[in-house]
Design a protein around this motif. Structure first.
Motif, PDB file in Angstrom:
ATOM      1  N   GLN A   8       0.833  -1.204   0.000  1.00 46.63           N
ATOM      2  CA  GLN A   8       0.000   0.000   0.000  1.00 46.63           C
ATOM      3  C   GLN A   8       0.867   1.254   0.000  1.00 46.63           C
ATOM      4  O   GLN A   8       0.569   2.238  -0.700  1.00 46.63           O
ATOM      5  N   ILE A   9       1.948   1.237   0.760  1.00 45.87           N
ATOM      6  CA  ILE A   9       2.874   2.374   0.775  1.00 45.87           C
ATOM      7  C   ILE A   9       3.485   2.568  -0.607  1.00 45.87           C
ATOM      8  O   ILE A   9       3.610   3.713  -1.088  1.00 45.87           O
ATOM      9  N   ILE A  10       3.857   1.477  -1.273  1.00 46.79           N
ATOM     10  CA  ILE A  10       4.445   1.584  -2.608  1.00 46.79           C
ATOM     11  C   ILE A  10       3.450   2.217  -3.581  1.00 46.79           C
ATOM     12  O   ILE A  10       3.817   3.082  -4.382  1.00 46.79           O
ATOM     13  N   VAL A  11       2.188   1.816  -3.520  1.00 51.51           N
ATOM     14  CA  VAL A  11       1.175   2.408  -4.399  1.00 51.51           C
ATOM     15  C   VAL A  11       1.040   3.905  -4.129  1.00 51.51           C
ATOM     16  O   VAL A  11       0.973   4.722  -5.056  1.00 51.51           O
ATOM     17  N   ASP A  12       1.020   4.285  -2.861  1.00 51.31           N
ATOM     18  CA  ASP A  12       0.931   5.708  -2.519  1.00 51.31           C
ATOM     19  C   ASP A  12       2.132   6.470  -3.075  1.00 51.31           C
ATOM     20  O   ASP A  12       1.989   7.591  -3.593  1.00 51.31           O
ATOM     21  N   PHE A  13       3.311   5.872  -2.970  1.00 50.86           N
ATOM     22  CA  PHE A  13       4.524   6.501  -3.506  1.00 50.86           C
ATOM     23  C   PHE A  13       4.420   6.661  -5.026  1.00 50.86           C
ATOM     24  O   PHE A  13       4.698   7.736  -5.571  1.00 50.86           O
ATOM     25  N   LEU A  14       4.015   5.605  -5.709  1.00 48.15           N
ATOM     26  CA  LEU A  14       3.923   5.658  -7.170  1.00 48.15           C
ATOM     27  C   LEU A  14       2.908   6.703  -7.622  1.00 48.15           C
ATOM     28  O   LEU A  14       3.144   7.442  -8.589  1.00 48.15           O
ATOM     29  N   ASN A  15       1.788   6.778  -6.918  1.00 51.27           N
ATOM     30  CA  ASN A  15       0.765   7.776  -7.277  1.00 51.27           C
ATOM     31  C   ASN A  15       1.271   9.196  -7.061  1.00 51.27           C
ATOM     32  O   ASN A  15       1.096  10.071  -7.922  1.00 51.27           O
ATOM     33  N   GLU A  16       1.913   9.428  -5.931  1.00 50.60           N
ATOM     34  CA  GLU A  16       2.371  10.784  -5.609  1.00 50.60           C
ATOM     35  C   GLU A  16       3.479  11.239  -6.530  1.00 50.60           C
ATOM     36  O   GLU A  16       3.563  12.437  -6.874  1.00 50.60           O
ATOM     37  N   GLU A  17       4.312  10.314  -6.992  1.00 49.52           N
ATOM     38  CA  GLU A  17       5.463  10.695  -7.805  1.00 49.52           C
ATOM     39  C   GLU A  17       5.235  10.510  -9.310  1.00 49.52           C
ATOM     40  O   GLU A  17       6.167  10.638 -10.099  1.00 49.52           O
ATOM     41  N   GLY A  18       4.007  10.251  -9.710  1.00 43.18           N
ATOM     42  CA  GLY A  18       3.679  10.252 -11.127  1.00 43.18           C
ATOM     43  C   GLY A  18       4.084   9.019 -11.912  1.00 43.18           C
ATOM     44  O   GLY A  18       4.237   9.083 -13.141  1.00 43.18           O
ATOM     45  N   ILE A  23       0.895   3.009 -13.231  1.00 43.36           N
ATOM     46  CA  ILE A  23       0.691   1.684 -12.662  1.00 43.36           C
ATOM     47  C   ILE A  23       0.041   0.800 -13.717  1.00 43.36           C
ATOM     48  O   ILE A  23      -1.169   0.845 -13.954  1.00 43.36           O
ATOM     49  N   THR A  24       0.856   0.019 -14.380  1.00 45.10           N
ATOM     50  CA  THR A  24       0.408  -0.915 -15.415  1.00 45.10           C
ATOM     51  C   THR A  24      -0.046  -2.223 -14.772  1.00 45.10           C
ATOM     52  O   THR A  24       0.212  -2.460 -13.576  1.00 45.10           O
ATOM     53  N   PRO A  25      -0.673  -3.113 -15.526  1.00 46.54           N
ATOM     54  CA  PRO A  25      -1.045  -4.413 -14.956  1.00 46.54           C
ATOM     55  C   PRO A  25       0.158  -5.178 -14.401  1.00 46.54           C
ATOM     56  O   PRO A  25       0.039  -5.856 -13.371  1.00 46.54           O
ATOM     57  N   GLU A  26       1.315  -5.068 -15.053  1.00 47.42           N
ATOM     58  CA  GLU A  26       2.524  -5.764 -14.591  1.00 47.42           C
ATOM     59  C   GLU A  26       2.973  -5.243 -13.232  1.00 47.42           C
ATOM     60  O   GLU A  26       3.491  -6.010 -12.404  1.00 47.42           O
ATOM     61  N   VAL A  27       2.779  -3.961 -12.993  1.00 44.10           N
ATOM     62  CA  VAL A  27       3.111  -3.362 -11.704  1.00 44.10           C
ATOM     63  C   VAL A  27       2.036  -3.689 -10.671  1.00 44.10           C
ATOM     64  O   VAL A  27       2.323  -4.005  -9.512  1.00 44.10           O
ATOM     65  N   ALA A  28       0.790  -3.628 -11.104  1.00 45.05           N
ATOM     66  CA  ALA A  28      -0.336  -3.800 -10.189  1.00 45.05           C
ATOM     67  C   ALA A  28      -0.442  -5.216  -9.636  1.00 45.05           C
ATOM     68  O   ALA A  28      -0.824  -5.413  -8.469  1.00 45.05           O
ATOM     69  N   TYR A  29      -0.097  -6.217 -10.440  1.00 39.39           N
ATOM     70  CA  TYR A  29      -0.299  -7.617 -10.061  1.00 39.39           C
ATOM     71  C   TYR A  29       0.404  -7.973  -8.742  1.00 39.39           C
ATOM     72  O   TYR A  29      -0.240  -8.451  -7.794  1.00 39.39           O
ATOM     73  N   PRO A  30       1.713  -7.754  -8.619  1.00 37.95           N
ATOM     74  CA  PRO A  30       2.362  -8.107  -7.344  1.00 37.95           C
ATOM     75  C   PRO A  30       1.921  -7.228  -6.184  1.00 37.95           C
ATOM     76  O   PRO A  30       1.862  -7.693  -5.035  1.00 37.95           O
ATOM     77  N   LEU A  31       1.585  -5.971  -6.459  1.00 43.15           N
ATOM     78  CA  LEU A  31       1.164  -5.078  -5.387  1.00 43.15           C
ATOM     79  C   LEU A  31      -0.196  -5.493  -4.830  1.00 43.15           C
ATOM     80  O   LEU A  31      -0.416  -5.479  -3.613  1.00 43.15           O
ATOM     81  N   TYR A  32      -1.113  -5.874  -5.710  1.00 51.27           N
ATOM     82  CA  TYR A  32      -2.415  -6.350  -5.248  1.00 51.27           C
ATOM     83  C   TYR A  32      -2.255  -7.641  -4.442  1.00 51.27           C
ATOM     84  O   TYR A  32      -2.883  -7.824  -3.393  1.00 51.27           O
ATOM     85  N   ALA A  33      -1.375  -8.539  -4.920  1.00 51.18           N
ATOM     86  CA  ALA A  33      -1.131  -9.797  -4.208  1.00 51.18           C
ATOM     87  C   ALA A  33      -0.626  -9.529  -2.795  1.00 51.18           C
ATOM     88  O   ALA A  33      -1.046 -10.181  -1.827  1.00 51.18           O
TER      89      ALA A  33
END
Length: 318
Positions: free
Chosen positions: A128-138, A141-151
Motif C-alpha cells: 500500500q505504501i508503494i502504491v501511494d509513492f507511485l501515485n504521488e510521484e507520477g 501503474i500498469t497491470p505488470e506493476v499492479a499484479y504483485p502489489l495487489y497480491a
C-alpha cells in the motif's frame, strides 16, 4: 522520516537500483519489491533494476523471481529494502554494500538501519505504501506493476479482514484491480495448497496444545516435513491453523530448521505479541510476528511468554 519526494530524488540519481525484501518472504515482501522494481523499470528503462534475495520465494514464485545479483553490482548502487523491519531479516546480506540505503516498511521502526527511511506502521501492507509513492510521484501503474502489489495487499490484510485494513486500503485495491489484473487468480494462488500441505495443516492441528488461558502452540519437526516431502518455507501454510479454534486468542507455530533451531511464528486475535518476538531476534506487527529459538528450552520460554500476555489480555477484557 523522509518524504516520498526524497526517495524519488534518490531514484533519479542512481543508474543501478537493487531492491531487497525479507527472508522467508510472504506476498507483501515479494509484491512490494517486485511492484516497485517494475514501476522503476517502466518509467526509467535506462536504469538497471535488480531484485535481490536468496531464492527462497518457494510457492510465491508466481509473484516474482529473483535476479542473480553479484557483489560487484552494488558498486555505486542505490539499495532499497521493502517490508523488512530489521537487518537480521534482510534476504541477501549484500544489502549494505551499495552507495546509499533506503528502507520502506510498515512494521514498527525498531531498527532504523537505513540512510533514509519511510516507515508507516499504520499501513496494513508495504505494498500500500508503494502504491501511494507511485501515485504521488507520477509513476504509471500498469497491470505488470499492479499484479504483485495487489497480491501483497491481499496477503497482508488477510483478504481485507485484519484491523489495519482501512477505507484507503480498499481504494488502493480498487485502483490496482482497475488495471485489468486477474484478481481471482491472485486469490486462488494465495489460498491454494497442495495435498501434502493440507496434510501438514492437519498434523499441526493434531499436535496442537492449548493452555486454559487461550494460548496455543504446535511444533513441526524436520521429520514431519520430510515425511510429507515439504520444505521449511512450505510449513508456512500451517501458521494460521491454530487460529481456526474459537477459544484460541494467541498462538505459536514452531518450525524446526535443518540446523536444529526453530523458526517461531507468532499470531494473535488480540494480545500484542510483536514485543515478545523482539526478545527472540524477531519482530513484526502487533498481531503477527516472527522470531527464532535456538533450542527446545527457548521454545518453552517463548510459549510461556505468550501464555502470560494472553492471560493479561483476558483479565483486562473481562
Amino acid at each position: 522520516m523522509s518524504s516520498f519526494d526524497d526517495i524519488y530524488e534518490k531514484i533519479l540519481q542512481y543508474p543501478t537500483i537493487i531492491l531487497h525484501r525479507h527472508t522467508s518472504p510472504d506476498p507483501d515482501a515479494i509484491g512490494s519489491q517486485a511492484g516497485l522494481a517494475r514501476a522503476i523499470m517502466e518509467k526509467f528503462p535506462d536504469k538497471r533494476v535488480l531484485c535481490a534475495g536468496e531464492n527462497d520465494e518457494g510457492d510465491l514464485a508466481w509473484i516474482n523471481h529473483m535476479d542473480q545479483v553479484k557483489a560487484t553490482d552494488y558498486e555505486g548502487a542505490l539499495v532499497i529494502t521493502t517490508d523488512t523491519a530489521n537487518t537480521p531479516r534482510i534476504s541477501n546480506k549484500l544489502y549494505d554494500k551499495g552507495d546509499f540505503l533506503i528502507k520502506i516498511d510498515h512494521h514498527p521502526d525498531v531498527d532504523p538501519y537505513a540512510d533514509m527511511s519511510y516507515v508507516d506502521p499504520d499501513a496494513p501492507a508495504a505494498c500500500q505504501i508503494i502504491v501511494d509513492f507511485l501515485n504521488e510521484e507520477g509513476f504509471k501503474i500498469t497491470p505488470e506493476v499492479a499484479y504483485p502489489l495487489y497480491a501483497g495487499i491481499v496477503g497482508d490484510t488477510g483478504r481485507f479482514m485484519y484491523p489495519e485494513t482501512s477505507e484507503h486500503t480498499f481504494k488502493v485495491a480498487a485502483q490496482l484491480a482497475s488495471t485489468g489484473i486477474d484478481i481471482t487468480e491472485i486469490a486462488r494462488n494465495i489460498a491454494d495448497v497442495t495435498f501434502d500441505e493440507a496434510k501438514l495443516q492437519a498434523l499441526a492441528m493434531d499436535k496442537m496444545e492449548i493452555d486454559p488461558v487461550g494460548a496455543a502452540y504446535t511444533i513441526l519437526m524436520q521429520d514431519d516435513l520430510k515425511k510429507l516431502g515439504l520444505t521449511d518455507d512450505q510449513a508456512n501454510v500451517a501458521v494460521s491453523t491454530p487460529g481456526r479454534i474459537k477459544d484460541v486468542l494467541a498462538w505459536n507455530v514452531f518450525v524446526e530448521k535443518p540446523d536444529g533451531t526453530f523458526r517461531v511464528h507468532y499470531r494473535s486475535k488480540g494480545p500484542v505479541i510483536n514485543e515478545l518476538a523482539a526478545k527472540h531476534d524477531g519482530g513484526g506487527h502487533a498481531l503477527a510476528s516472527g522470531a527464532n529459538a535456538k533450542d527446545m528450552d527457548e521454545v518453552k520460554q517463548v510459549f510461556a511468554e505468550v501464555v502470560e500476555v494472553t492471560k493479561k489480555y483476558k483479565e483486562d477484557h473481562e
